[in-house]
Write a protein that holds these residues in place. Structure first.
Motif, PDB file in Angstrom:
ATOM      1  N   VAL A 154       0.838  -1.195   0.000  1.00 17.36           N
ATOM      2  CA  VAL A 154       0.000   0.000   0.000  1.00 17.36           C
ATOM      3  C   VAL A 154       0.874   1.247   0.000  1.00 17.36           C
ATOM      4  CG1 VAL A 154      -1.739   1.300   1.281  1.00 17.36           C
ATOM      5  CG2 VAL A 154      -1.875  -1.196   1.174  1.00 17.36           C
ATOM      6  N   GLU A 155       0.636   2.140  -0.974  1.00 20.12           N
ATOM      7  CA  GLU A 155       1.381   3.398  -1.079  1.00 20.12           C
ATOM      8  C   GLU A 155       0.402   4.556  -0.894  1.00 20.12           C
ATOM      9  OE1 GLU A 155       4.522   3.845  -1.325  1.00 20.12           O
ATOM     10  OE2 GLU A 155       5.340   1.918  -1.972  1.00 20.12           O
ATOM     11  N   THR A 156       0.380   5.135   0.297  1.00 22.14           N
ATOM     12  CA  THR A 156      -0.551   6.236   0.558  1.00 22.14           C
ATOM     13  C   THR A 156       0.145   7.587   0.671  1.00 22.14           C
ATOM     14  OG1 THR A 156      -0.438   5.792   2.936  1.00 22.14           O
ATOM     15  CG2 THR A 156      -2.229   4.731   1.705  1.00 22.14           C
ATOM     16  N   TYR A 157       1.488   7.607   0.649  1.00 21.10           N
ATOM     17  CA  TYR A 157       2.228   8.866   0.673  1.00 21.10           C
ATOM     18  C   TYR A 157       2.728   9.157  -0.736  1.00 21.10           C
ATOM     19  CZ  TYR A 157       5.652  12.466   1.881  1.00 21.10           C
ATOM     20  OH  TYR A 157       6.356  13.638   1.964  1.00 21.10           O
ATOM     21  N   LEU A 158       2.273  10.271  -1.299  1.00 21.33           N
ATOM     22  CA  LEU A 158       2.612  10.608  -2.673  1.00 21.33           C
ATOM     23  C   LEU A 158       3.436  11.889  -2.731  1.00 21.33           C
ATOM     24  CD1 LEU A 158      -0.753   9.908  -4.567  1.00 21.33           C
ATOM     25  CD2 LEU A 158       1.170   8.364  -4.176  1.00 21.33           C
ATOM     26  N   ASN A 159       4.623  11.794  -3.311  1.00 25.04           N
ATOM     27  CA  ASN A 159       5.420  12.980  -3.598  1.00 25.04           C
ATOM     28  C   ASN A 159       4.827  13.710  -4.795  1.00 25.04           C
ATOM     29  OD1 ASN A 159       7.751  13.187  -1.754  1.00 25.04           O
ATOM     30  ND2 ASN A 159       8.216  11.114  -2.500  1.00 25.04           N
ATOM     31  N   ILE A 160       5.340  14.883  -5.073  1.00 21.38           N
ATOM     32  CA  ILE A 160       4.881  15.662  -6.227  1.00 21.38           C
ATOM     33  C   ILE A 160       5.128  14.847  -7.500  1.00 21.38           C
ATOM     34  CG2 ILE A 160       5.177  17.812  -7.509  1.00 21.38           C
ATOM     35  CD1 ILE A 160       6.296  19.016  -4.885  1.00 21.38           C
ATOM     36  N   GLY A 161       4.094  14.693  -8.296  1.00 22.79           N
ATOM     37  CA  GLY A 161       4.216  13.956  -9.551  1.00 22.79           C
ATOM     38  C   GLY A 161       4.083  12.451  -9.419  1.00 22.79           C
ATOM     39  N   GLN A 162       3.940  11.957  -8.207  1.00 23.48           N
ATOM     40  CA  GLN A 162       3.831  10.513  -7.991  1.00 23.48           C
ATOM     41  C   GLN A 162       2.366  10.087  -8.059  1.00 23.48           C
ATOM     42  OE1 GLN A 162       5.618   9.226  -4.320  1.00 23.48           O
ATOM     43  NE2 GLN A 162       5.362   7.047  -4.767  1.00 23.48           N
ATOM     44  N   SER A 163       2.131   8.834  -8.465  1.00 22.48           N
ATOM     45  CA  SER A 163       0.770   8.309  -8.540  1.00 22.48           C
ATOM     46  C   SER A 163       0.723   6.905  -7.971  1.00 22.48           C
ATOM     47  CB  SER A 163       0.261   8.316  -9.985  1.00 22.48           C
ATOM     48  OG  SER A 163       1.025   7.433 -10.786  1.00 22.48           O
ATOM     49  N   THR A 164      -0.481   6.476  -7.637  1.00 23.43           N
ATOM     50  CA  THR A 164      -0.713   5.117  -7.165  1.00 23.43           C
ATOM     51  C   THR A 164      -2.086   4.688  -7.631  1.00 23.43           C
ATOM     52  OG1 THR A 164      -0.679   3.677  -5.203  1.00 23.43           O
ATOM     53  CG2 THR A 164      -1.742   5.817  -4.957  1.00 23.43           C
ATOM     54  N   ASN A 165      -2.385   3.417  -7.558  1.00 29.06           N
ATOM     55  CA  ASN A 165      -3.706   2.938  -7.955  1.00 29.06           C
ATOM     56  C   ASN A 165      -4.095   1.733  -7.107  1.00 29.06           C
ATOM     57  OD1 ASN A 165      -3.019   0.328  -9.581  1.00 29.06           O
ATOM     58  ND2 ASN A 165      -1.654   1.874 -10.408  1.00 29.06           N
ATOM     59  N   GLY A 166      -5.385   1.484  -7.033  1.00 26.13           N
ATOM     60  CA  GLY A 166      -5.879   0.360  -6.258  1.00 26.13           C
ATOM     61  C   GLY A 166      -7.390   0.380  -6.139  1.00 26.13           C
ATOM     62  N   VAL A 167      -7.921  -0.706  -5.615  1.00 25.83           N
ATOM     63  CA  VAL A 167      -9.366  -0.884  -5.462  1.00 25.83           C
ATOM     64  C   VAL A 167      -9.802  -0.409  -4.081  1.00 25.83           C
ATOM     65  CG1 VAL A 167     -11.261  -2.560  -5.424  1.00 25.83           C
ATOM     66  CG2 VAL A 167      -9.352  -2.868  -7.026  1.00 25.83           C
ATOM     67  N   VAL A 168     -10.926   0.295  -4.027  1.00 27.38           N
ATOM     68  CA  VAL A 168     -11.596   0.599  -2.764  1.00 27.38           C
ATOM     69  C   VAL A 168     -12.969  -0.056  -2.818  1.00 27.38           C
ATOM     70  CG1 VAL A 168     -10.377   2.743  -2.233  1.00 27.38           C
ATOM     71  CG2 VAL A 168     -12.387   2.821  -3.697  1.00 27.38           C
ATOM     72  N   TYR A 169     -13.433  -0.538  -1.663  1.00 31.28           N
ATOM     73  CA  TYR A 169     -14.639  -1.365  -1.634  1.00 31.28           C
ATOM     74  C   TYR A 169     -15.535  -0.928  -0.483  1.00 31.28           C
ATOM     75  CZ  TYR A 169     -17.431  -5.636  -0.979  1.00 31.28           C
ATOM     76  OH  TYR A 169     -18.458  -6.531  -0.821  1.00 31.28           O
ATOM     77  N   PHE A 170     -16.833  -0.786  -0.776  1.00 28.38           N
ATOM     78  CA  PHE A 170     -17.807  -0.333   0.215  1.00 28.38           C
ATOM     79  C   PHE A 170     -19.005  -1.276   0.231  1.00 28.38           C
ATOM     80  CE2 PHE A 170     -15.468   3.356  -1.185  1.00 28.38           C
ATOM     81  CZ  PHE A 170     -15.273   4.108  -0.043  1.00 28.38           C
ATOM     82  N   GLU A 171     -19.526  -1.531   1.423  1.00 26.24           N
ATOM     83  CA  GLU A 171     -20.777  -2.261   1.594  1.00 26.24           C
ATOM     84  C   GLU A 171     -21.719  -1.421   2.448  1.00 26.24           C
ATOM     85  OE1 GLU A 171     -20.718  -6.281   2.926  1.00 26.24           O
ATOM     86  OE2 GLU A 171     -19.245  -6.939   1.434  1.00 26.24           O
ATOM     87  N   GLN A 172     -22.904  -1.164   1.918  1.00 23.57           N
ATOM     88  CA  GLN A 172     -23.915  -0.400   2.653  1.00 23.57           C
ATOM     89  C   GLN A 172     -24.708  -1.352   3.546  1.00 23.57           C
ATOM     90  OE1 GLN A 172     -26.280   2.232   0.184  1.00 23.57           O
ATOM     91  NE2 GLN A 172     -28.066   1.999   1.507  1.00 23.57           N
ATOM     92  N   PRO A 173     -24.940  -0.988   4.805  1.00 23.54           N
ATOM     93  CA  PRO A 173     -25.743  -1.856   5.681  1.00 23.54           C
ATOM     94  C   PRO A 173     -27.155  -2.059   5.130  1.00 23.54           C
ATOM     95  CG  PRO A 173     -24.579  -0.175   6.940  1.00 23.54           C
ATOM     96  CD  PRO A 173     -24.427   0.189   5.489  1.00 23.54           C
ATOM     97  N   ASP A 174     -27.877  -2.957   5.768  1.00 21.74           N
ATOM     98  CA  ASP A 174     -29.240  -3.279   5.342  1.00 21.74           C
ATOM     99  C   ASP A 174     -30.062  -2.014   5.116  1.00 21.74           C
ATOM    100  OD1 ASP A 174     -28.569  -5.897   5.542  1.00 21.74           O
ATOM    101  OD2 ASP A 174     -29.868  -6.357   7.259  1.00 21.74           O
ATOM    102  N   SER A 175     -30.723  -1.965   3.964  1.00 28.93           N
ATOM    103  CA  SER A 175     -31.558  -0.817   3.603  1.00 28.93           C
ATOM    104  C   SER A 175     -32.837  -1.345   2.963  1.00 28.93           C
ATOM    105  CB  SER A 175     -30.816   0.104   2.624  1.00 28.93           C
ATOM    106  OG  SER A 175     -29.569   0.506   3.170  1.00 28.93           O
ATOM    107  N   TRP A 176     -33.777  -0.446   2.728  1.00 34.13           N
ATOM    108  CA  TRP A 176     -35.026  -0.865   2.096  1.00 34.13           C
ATOM    109  C   TRP A 176     -35.626   0.323   1.363  1.00 34.13           C
ATOM    110  CZ3 TRP A 176     -33.762  -1.168   7.194  1.00 34.13           C
ATOM    111  CH2 TRP A 176     -34.261  -0.166   8.027  1.00 34.13           C
TER     112      TRP A 176
END
Length: 240
Positions: A154-176
């Motif tokens: 995991v690369e969460t610190y980005l210098n100027i001009g630096q990039s990173t990529n990855g998946v983020v995932y969310f689950e919403q609790p029970d809804s109706w």
């Protein structure tokens, strides 16, 4: 000529004062310019989605809330983040918002259709997102979570001009009811909000596909299962 003579005499008599004034003015200008320079230095994160596991999915759980079927919404985003600003910074948190599928002219519609409903807490994916490519398997990195295979760092610190990529995932609790994303031409409008370590927000809107649970699980067999595992329950279609 007399004025010039008097001015030259004044300079000679006040040379020390003048030198001190110039020195102080230089310090003041340097301090002010330093402040403005520091104010101009700030991170700016550019966001974009990449082809892969980027979609939303809503599915029923088999339970009921009064007359309504209970459902859950899950969202996966394969993101690229680039620091195009003038200062390094870290990625601190990421949220995703969408519009509820509600009928007009209700208070909830004003809040969540004109406004946004936010998922602020990422879910821990139980398995890696991956795809079969011929005889090989491509494993997608996560943006914040370490892959179970140990594949990505995991690369969460980005210098100027630096990039990173990855998946983020969310689950919403029970809804109706209409508490799920509004779909237009099989797509959902989402808004991504990324906070940096200085508390600044970087936002971007995207349109992503709304897909079936079967399709989503081609990328991750445990898609939609995190909350069920935490609650010690089984969804009807996961019962063997």
């Amino acid at each position: 000529m007399a004025i010039y003579t008097e001015f030259a005499s004044w300079l000679n008599n006040n040379q020390g004062v003048l030198t001190l004034s110039i020195f102080l003015a230089t310090i003041l200008l340097g301090w002010v310019s330093g402040i403005f320079s520091a104010l101009r230095r700030k991170p700016k994160f550019a966001l974009r989605v990449i082809d892969g596991p980027t979609f939303a999915c809503t599915f029923t759980t088999g339970k009921k809330k009064g007359q309504f079927e209970v459902h859950r919404t899950c969202i996966a985003l394969y993101l690229s983040v680039s620091n195009v600003g003038s200062s390094p910074s870290s990625l601190e948190a990421l949220s995703v918002g969408y519009h509820w599928n509600l009928k007009p002219f209700s208070l909830l519609w004003v809040k969540h259709s004109i406004g946004w409903f936010w998922l602020n807490q990422q879910a821990v994916a139980l398995e890696d997102f991956q795809a079969k490519i011929g005889e090989s398997t491509k494993v997608y990195p996560f943006l914040f979570q370490n892959a179970s295979s140990g594949f990505n760092k995991v690369e969460t610190y980005l210098n100027i001009g630096q990039s990173t990529n990855g998946v983020v995932y969310f689950e919403q609790p029970d809804s109706w009811g209409g508490c799920f994303p509004k779909v237009n031409r099989e797509e959902v409008e989402v808004r991504v909000k990324l906070a940096d370590t200085f508390g600044r927000m970087h936002t971007k809107k995207f349109r992503i596909p709304m897909v079936s649970l079967e399709y989503a699980r081609k990328y991750n067999p445990s898609f939609g299962k995190t909350l069920s595992e935490l609650n010690g329950e089984k969804l009807p279609f996961d019962l063997v």
